[in-house]
Design a protein around this motif. Structure first.
Motif, PDB file in Angstrom:
ATOM      1  N   MET A 211       0.816  -1.090  -0.035  1.00  0.00           N
ATOM      2  CA  MET A 211       0.027  -0.092   0.136  1.00  0.00           C
ATOM      3  C   MET A 211       0.955   1.231   0.039  1.00  0.00           C
ATOM      4  O   MET A 211       1.912   1.264   0.706  1.00  0.00           O
ATOM      5  CB  MET A 211      -0.939   0.127   1.265  1.00  0.00           C
ATOM      6  CG  MET A 211      -1.863  -1.137   1.081  1.00  0.00           C
ATOM      7  SD  MET A 211      -3.002  -0.702  -0.160  1.00  0.00           S
ATOM      8  CE  MET A 211      -4.504  -0.561   0.842  1.00  0.00           C
ATOM      9  N   SER A 212       0.387   2.151  -0.664  1.00  0.00           N
ATOM     10  CA  SER A 212       1.262   3.522  -0.870  1.00  0.00           C
ATOM     11  C   SER A 212       0.833   4.229   0.365  1.00  0.00           C
ATOM     12  O   SER A 212      -0.185   3.844   1.020  1.00  0.00           O
ATOM     13  CB  SER A 212       0.859   4.318  -2.111  1.00  0.00           C
ATOM     14  OG  SER A 212      -0.437   4.679  -1.899  1.00  0.00           O
ATOM     15  N   PRO A 213       1.808   5.120   0.758  1.00  0.00           N
ATOM     16  CA  PRO A 213       3.124   5.650   0.180  1.00  0.00           C
ATOM     17  C   PRO A 213       4.129   4.339   0.449  1.00  0.00           C
ATOM     18  O   PRO A 213       4.239   3.733   1.515  1.00  0.00           O
ATOM     19  CB  PRO A 213       3.474   6.871   0.882  1.00  0.00           C
ATOM     20  CG  PRO A 213       2.940   6.791   2.366  1.00  0.00           C
ATOM     21  CD  PRO A 213       1.651   5.914   2.042  1.00  0.00           C
ATOM     22  N   HIS A 214       5.116   4.373  -0.593  1.00  0.00           N
ATOM     23  CA  HIS A 214       6.113   3.371  -0.498  1.00  0.00           C
ATOM     24  C   HIS A 214       7.441   3.701   0.166  1.00  0.00           C
ATOM     25  O   HIS A 214       8.394   3.287  -0.101  1.00  0.00           O
ATOM     26  CB  HIS A 214       6.292   2.565  -2.039  1.00  0.00           C
ATOM     27  CG  HIS A 214       4.835   2.038  -2.445  1.00  0.00           C
ATOM     28  ND1 HIS A 214       4.524   0.710  -2.124  1.00  0.00           N
ATOM     29  CD2 HIS A 214       4.185   2.566  -3.321  1.00  0.00           C
ATOM     30  CE1 HIS A 214       3.415   0.575  -2.709  1.00  0.00           C
ATOM     31  NE2 HIS A 214       3.051   1.738  -3.552  1.00  0.00           N
ATOM     32  N   VAL A 215       7.412   5.045   0.294  1.00  0.00           N
ATOM     33  CA  VAL A 215       8.470   5.850   0.835  1.00  0.00           C
ATOM     34  C   VAL A 215       8.435   6.456   2.082  1.00  0.00           C
ATOM     35  O   VAL A 215       7.141   6.667   2.562  1.00  0.00           O
ATOM     36  CB  VAL A 215       9.272   6.979  -0.169  1.00  0.00           C
ATOM     37  CG1 VAL A 215      10.033   6.028  -1.388  1.00  0.00           C
ATOM     38  CG2 VAL A 215       8.157   7.880  -0.486  1.00  0.00           C
ATOM     39  N   HIS A 216       9.221   6.620   2.881  1.00  0.00           N
ATOM     40  CA  HIS A 216       9.118   7.360   4.318  1.00  0.00           C
ATOM     41  C   HIS A 216      10.230   8.224   4.650  1.00  0.00           C
ATOM     42  O   HIS A 216      11.281   8.430   3.954  1.00  0.00           O
ATOM     43  CB  HIS A 216       9.198   6.253   5.361  1.00  0.00           C
ATOM     44  CG  HIS A 216       8.758   6.661   6.662  1.00  0.00           C
ATOM     45  ND1 HIS A 216       9.941   7.064   7.640  1.00  0.00           N
ATOM     46  CD2 HIS A 216       7.661   6.623   7.113  1.00  0.00           C
ATOM     47  CE1 HIS A 216       9.226   7.425   8.808  1.00  0.00           C
ATOM     48  NE2 HIS A 216       7.870   7.321   8.507  1.00  0.00           N
TER      49      HIS A 216
ATOM     50  N   LYS B 214       9.908  -4.901  -4.843  1.00  0.00           N
ATOM     51  CA  LYS B 214       8.487  -4.152  -4.989  1.00  0.00           C
ATOM     52  C   LYS B 214       8.647  -3.716  -6.312  1.00  0.00           C
ATOM     53  O   LYS B 214       9.369  -3.257  -7.047  1.00  0.00           O
ATOM     54  CB  LYS B 214       8.227  -3.237  -4.281  1.00  0.00           C
ATOM     55  CG  LYS B 214       7.153  -3.569  -3.168  1.00  0.00           C
ATOM     56  CD  LYS B 214       6.541  -2.366  -2.372  1.00  0.00           C
ATOM     57  CE  LYS B 214       6.953  -1.843  -1.323  1.00  0.00           C
ATOM     58  NZ  LYS B 214       5.806  -1.012  -0.416  1.00  0.00           N
TER      59      LYS B 214
ATOM     60  N   PRO C  94       6.117   6.734  -5.949  1.00  0.00           N
ATOM     61  CA  PRO C  94       6.254   5.985  -4.727  1.00  0.00           C
ATOM     62  C   PRO C  94       5.222   6.463  -3.586  1.00  0.00           C
ATOM     63  O   PRO C  94       5.030   5.836  -2.773  1.00  0.00           O
ATOM     64  CB  PRO C  94       7.703   6.332  -4.433  1.00  0.00           C
ATOM     65  CG  PRO C  94       7.994   7.694  -5.028  1.00  0.00           C
ATOM     66  CD  PRO C  94       7.266   7.551  -6.355  1.00  0.00           C
ATOM     67  N   MET C  95       4.673   7.541  -3.891  1.00  0.00           N
ATOM     68  CA  MET C  95       3.789   8.209  -2.856  1.00  0.00           C
ATOM     69  C   MET C  95       2.519   7.475  -3.133  1.00  0.00           C
ATOM     70  O   MET C  95       1.517   7.570  -2.161  1.00  0.00           O
ATOM     71  CB  MET C  95       3.565   9.743  -2.898  1.00  0.00           C
ATOM     72  CG  MET C  95       4.892  10.310  -2.554  1.00  0.00           C
ATOM     73  SD  MET C  95       5.691   9.925  -0.718  1.00  0.00           S
ATOM     74  CE  MET C  95       4.293  10.896   0.141  1.00  0.00           C
TER      75      MET C  95
ATOM     76  N   GLY D 272       1.703   5.276  -6.117  1.00  0.00           N
ATOM     77  CA  GLY D 272       1.370   4.388  -7.105  1.00  0.00           C
ATOM     78  C   GLY D 272       1.176   2.895  -6.250  1.00  0.00           C
ATOM     79  O   GLY D 272       0.970   3.063  -5.052  1.00  0.00           O
TER      80      GLY D 272
ATOM     81  N   ARG E 191       9.294  -1.380   5.787  1.00  0.00           N
ATOM     82  CA  ARG E 191       8.509  -0.666   6.468  1.00  0.00           C
ATOM     83  C   ARG E 191       9.311  -0.610   7.923  1.00  0.00           C
ATOM     84  O   ARG E 191       9.516  -1.843   8.366  1.00  0.00           O
ATOM     85  CB  ARG E 191       7.088  -0.825   6.738  1.00  0.00           C
ATOM     86  CG  ARG E 191       6.268  -0.033   5.469  1.00  0.00           C
ATOM     87  CD  ARG E 191       4.795  -0.063   5.753  1.00  0.00           C
ATOM     88  NE  ARG E 191       3.871   0.381   4.798  1.00  0.00           N
ATOM     89  CZ  ARG E 191       2.561   0.734   4.968  1.00  0.00           C
ATOM     90  NH1 ARG E 191       2.077  -0.027   5.986  1.00  0.00           N
ATOM     91  NH2 ARG E 191       1.769   1.106   4.029  1.00  0.00           N
TER      92      ARG E 191
ATOM     93  N   PHE F  36       4.042   8.773   5.181  1.00  0.00           N
ATOM     94  CA  PHE F  36       5.356   9.199   4.906  1.00  0.00           C
ATOM     95  C   PHE F  36       6.078  10.038   6.211  1.00  0.00           C
ATOM     96  O   PHE F  36       7.335   9.773   6.234  1.00  0.00           O
ATOM     97  CB  PHE F  36       5.342  10.400   3.924  1.00  0.00           C
ATOM     98  CG  PHE F  36       6.487  11.102   3.389  1.00  0.00           C
ATOM     99  CD1 PHE F  36       7.532  10.187   2.724  1.00  0.00           C
ATOM    100  CD2 PHE F  36       6.882  12.261   3.872  1.00  0.00           C
ATOM    101  CE1 PHE F  36       8.695  10.483   2.286  1.00  0.00           C
ATOM    102  CE2 PHE F  36       8.187  12.784   3.515  1.00  0.00           C
ATOM    103  CZ  PHE F  36       8.816  12.060   3.042  1.00  0.00           C
TER     104      PHE F  36
ATOM    105  N   ARG G 133      -7.689   4.615   4.847  1.00  0.00           N
ATOM    106  CA  ARG G 133      -8.187   4.073   3.711  1.00  0.00           C
ATOM    107  C   ARG G 133      -9.447   3.136   4.140  1.00  0.00           C
ATOM    108  O   ARG G 133     -10.434   3.085   3.587  1.00  0.00           O
ATOM    109  CB  ARG G 133      -7.322   3.343   2.620  1.00  0.00           C
ATOM    110  CG  ARG G 133      -6.838   4.217   1.832  1.00  0.00           C
ATOM    111  CD  ARG G 133      -6.151   3.350   0.680  1.00  0.00           C
ATOM    112  NE  ARG G 133      -5.141   3.938   0.106  1.00  0.00           N
ATOM    113  CZ  ARG G 133      -4.063   3.538   0.124  1.00  0.00           C
ATOM    114  NH1 ARG G 133      -3.206   2.810   1.024  1.00  0.00           N
ATOM    115  NH2 ARG G 133      -3.002   4.390  -0.479  1.00  0.00           N
TER     116      ARG G 133
END
Lengths: 309, 445
Positions: free
Chosen positions: A1-6, B326, B332-333, B335, B362, B415, B428
């Motif tokens: 699940m997005s977001p995929h960056v932190h 992945k 990346p935000m 997608g 994560r 984020f 969500r």
């Protein structure tokens, strides 16, 4: 699940910045109060960390390393900042147990406590050991600890104290509260690292300055100048490091301003009209209790909508 | 410099493929066309198994007003009408075409000649756009002709072209602006004519100074069009944030749409597609796709025919790196992680991002310490920490009161969270449930 960056931000990073910001005041306390300050700080930090670790391991039976987030270290330093440098060890340990064991961990650990642990512990100790908690060693006794020569807090007769001494920290008091200069340096660090925003400290300091200013004009003899109130006692320490505690302060800028104003108001009320010469701790703890209400009342401004009640 | 007013974050830009020329991608062996490549009703196939098609032959009709036709990007033979897993992760009906040669429909003007004159009336322009199956190319894929048909009683005042490309890594729009500036500007002129306005803004983030300079220079020949540089901040490409940034107006919560404040927003890729559709009679069957990733040998921008499997693009960019954890369709935000690399490129595929296993992990979730950083980051002025908790506790009523339905799912909260909390995941879930409750309630009325 997005977001995929932190962003890479973390709890421990924030705590590390708080610790860095506390360093100037801590080093000043070592310089001003010598061995006593070092012992009190070390014992306070060690026992806070130990209690958090022990409670996690033996009571909660939890494998998570919550000590690693450094929040117990912050609590330990803040507790030490609120204690006189000649305090017997057992009192410090009782304070740490109360802060971590009662105020923090019983509510569920970091983020769940209603009251600021270090501050609640200070008030607990103040009520339990009223004499030991209100006499402070005089500045400049490098090797003294339990045998230090003491005097009452300058807050008792604030108006007679030199303003420069108050600003630099050449006065008796709790470890971390004496040097306004070092604490302001800490504020700059906290703001520059974006650990906190300006709303809480500035609203407290401005409120206290304005109110004591008015009172000083009305009662020039009874009430010290606003500068004395600004630099004296625990105001700076409270406004910069205690009231800004993430967990026990409001979530929105508007809420933070209201919170800061109320703390400033209560502090002045207690200092000028109350029985205690010092009101910061009580003011913050009282407002801690109102934070959930403030959060409910002060919603952020929603996109394309006026703020709803 | 202008930007939107509430919240926002600044993720590392990582525009690895910036400044790379657009390269044409080789034809696939088989092209796959899902029938749902847009918001609205799925398209309805108008070819059958065994039919021969050319490049630009219509293979599926629009399934309603809010829908879009689909055109073949290749010449060859319809192999089957079956289903395929698309970028959404669901199995969807699709048309499969085996590629033979590369024969184009005669009606398409394949010359490179720039045309800057057009005598068509507004409704003729909209009709041509509709007949070419053009949809929003930024990712949401809303049929363009619908946006160009304002509901009765509303009046457009300006066209805003979304060229901010605020997603990290993606450079498809950037490369398009550097190579086809005049075609884009002509497309913008057509869009302005279609909705009968004389003001057009092209909003570009300040991290693309070359595109800002070039577009500003070329825009001198196109009356009414102005390039607006914006401060780099995510999610500036969100429609509401973009309108706020460019003209300082805030679109109210749904069901209000941008036209409520007089704005028609179109992606820069859409403007180019409009130029090709109206001037060159070329339906929408190819687009620029960024293929990127830190471990990828050769991050690139490919001009890709729709229906090409993503695996072919990854091969062309140097092959799938060993450490890939992945594959993400888009940035990346916002997608989506893909189920496999055989997902076909569709109208909304702006990029393919490969993230390493390490990047995909994560951080360990910790207690919320109530730092309020998510509140400060939310561009809609919501309280993500609270909405996430309400989701966890299934308090749908309170969540609705706290305006959860206005969440745009940009991901700024997750984020920014120092405690690594999956805030948007909870929001969500909660938003979907609350949305269902609201729909049910409206049906009963």
């Amino acid at each position: 699940m997005s977001p995929h960056v932190h962003s890479g931000d973390s709890v421990s990073k924030n705590m590390r910045w708080v610790i860095i910001a506390m360093l100037p005041a801590m080093l000043w306390s070592f310089y001003a109060f010598g061995m006593g300050a070092v012992i009190v700080t070390a014992v306070s930090v060690a026992s806070c960390v130990f209690f958090e670790w022990a409670i996690n391991k033996y009571i909660l039976k939890n494998d998570k390393c919550t000590v690693c987030d450094l929040s117990a270290v912050v609590t330990g330093i803040l507790l030490a900042f609120n204690l006189p440098s000649n305090l017997p060890l057992y009192i410090i340990i009782i304070g740490a147990l109360f802060a971590i064991g009662v105020v923090k961990m019983t509510f569920g650990g970091l983020g769940c406590n209603l009251f600021n642990p270090a501050l609640a512990a200070r008030v607990f100790l103040l009520i339990s050991f009223p004499v030991k908690m209100t006499v402070f060693p005089e500045v400049g006794q490098m090797t003294a600890y339990a045998d230090a020569v003491t005097a009452a807090t300058p807050m008792a007769n604030l108006a007679d104290t030199s303003l420069l001494d108050l600003f630099l920290g050449n006065v008796g008091g709790s470890l971390g509260e004496v040097s306004a200069l070092c604490l302001l340096l800490g504020l700059v660090i906290l703001l520059a690292s974006r650990t906190i925003t300006w709303h809480i400290p500035v609203s407290i300091l401005v409120t206290v300055f304005a109110l004591t200013g008015l009172l000083h004009i009305a009662y020039p003899v009874e009430v010290a100048t606003p500068w004395h109130h600004l630099f004296g006692g625990g105001l700076m320490l409270g406004a910069i490091f205690m009231a800004t505690d993430y967990v026990t302060s409001p979530m929105t800028p508007k809420g933070q301003l209201i919170y800061g104003f109320c703390i400033g108001f209560l502090t002045v009320a207690i200092r000028v009209f109350g029985a205690y010469p010092e009101g910061m701790s009580f003011a913050i703890l009282i407002m801690n209790a109102f934070v959930p209400l403030i959060n409910n009342a002060c919603k952020p401004k929603r996109f394309a909508k006026e703020v709803k009640k | 410099m202008k930007t939107f007013r509430i919240g926002g974050v600044h993720p590392s830009e990582n525009k690895l493929s910036a400044g790379k020329k657009i390269e044409p991608m080789a034809l696939p062996k088989q092209a796959v066309f899902p029938l749902s490549q847009h918001i609205g009703a799925p398209a309805v196939p108008c070819v059958a198994k065994g039919d021969m098609v050319k490049v630009g032959t219509k293979i599926a009709d629009a399934g309603g007003f809010v829908s879009a036709a689909i055109f073949s990007s290749v010449s060859g033979k319809v192999a089957k009408i079956d289903s395929v897993i698309d970028a959404s992760g669901y199995r969807k009906p699709a048309i499969f075409i085996d590629v033979v040669g590369d024969e184009w429909e005669e009606s398409i003007d394949r010359s490179e000649e720039l045309v800057t004159k057009c005598d068509l009336k507004p409704e003729e322009i909209v009709a041509k756009i509709k007949d070419a199956g053009v949809v929003g190319m930024g990712g949401a894929c809303f049929p363009t002709h619908v946006k160009l048909t304002p509901p009765p009683g509303s009046k457009a005042e300006c066209v805003i072209i979304n060229a901010v490309e605020c997603e990290p890594y993606l450079t498809a729009d950037h490369s398009l602006m550097l190579e086809k500036p005049e075609q884009i500007l002509m497309g913008v002129s057509l869009l302005m004519k279609a909705v009968n306005v004389t003001v057009g803004y092209i909003a570009i983030e300040n991290n693309k100074p070359d595109a800002i300079a070039l577009m500003t220079e070329k825009a001198k020949n196109f009356p009414g069009i102005q390039v607006v540089p914006l401060k780099v901040k995510y999610p500036q490409g969100g429609e509401k944030q973009l309108i706020d940034a460019v003209i300082g107006r805030q679109v109210p919560a749904p069901p209000a749409i941008p036209i409520a404040v007089g704005a028609v927003v179109q992606n820069v890729g859409t403007a180019y597609a409009v130029y090709e559709a109206v001037i060159k009679n070329k339906p929408l069957f190819e687009r620029i796709v960024t293929v990127t990733g830190k471990s990828l040998a050769n991050p690139s921008n490919f001009l890709t025919r729709m229906g090409t499997p993503m695996s072919q693009l990854i091969e062309a960019a140097g092959g799938m790196p060993e450490d890939t954890g992945k594959i993400i369709g888009g940035g990346p935000m916002m997608g989506k992680a893909l189920l496999n690399a055989e997902v076909p490129i569709c109208k909304g595929s702006s990029g393919v991002l490969l993230m390493s296993e390490k990047e995909s992990l994560r951080g360990e979730e910790q207690n919320c310490m109530r730092c309020a950083k998510c509140v400060a980051a939310c561009p809609m002025g919501l309280e993500p920490y609270l909405l996430a908790k309400l989701g966890e506790y299934a308090d749908w009523e309170r969540a609705e009161k706290e305006d959860i339905m206005t969440c745009i799912e940009c991901g700024c909260c997750t984020f920014t969270c120092p405690s690594n909390r999956p805030l948007l995941d909870w929001v969500r879930l909660c938003k979907n449930t609350v949305g269902g409750i609201i729909r049910e309630r409206n049906m009963k009325k």
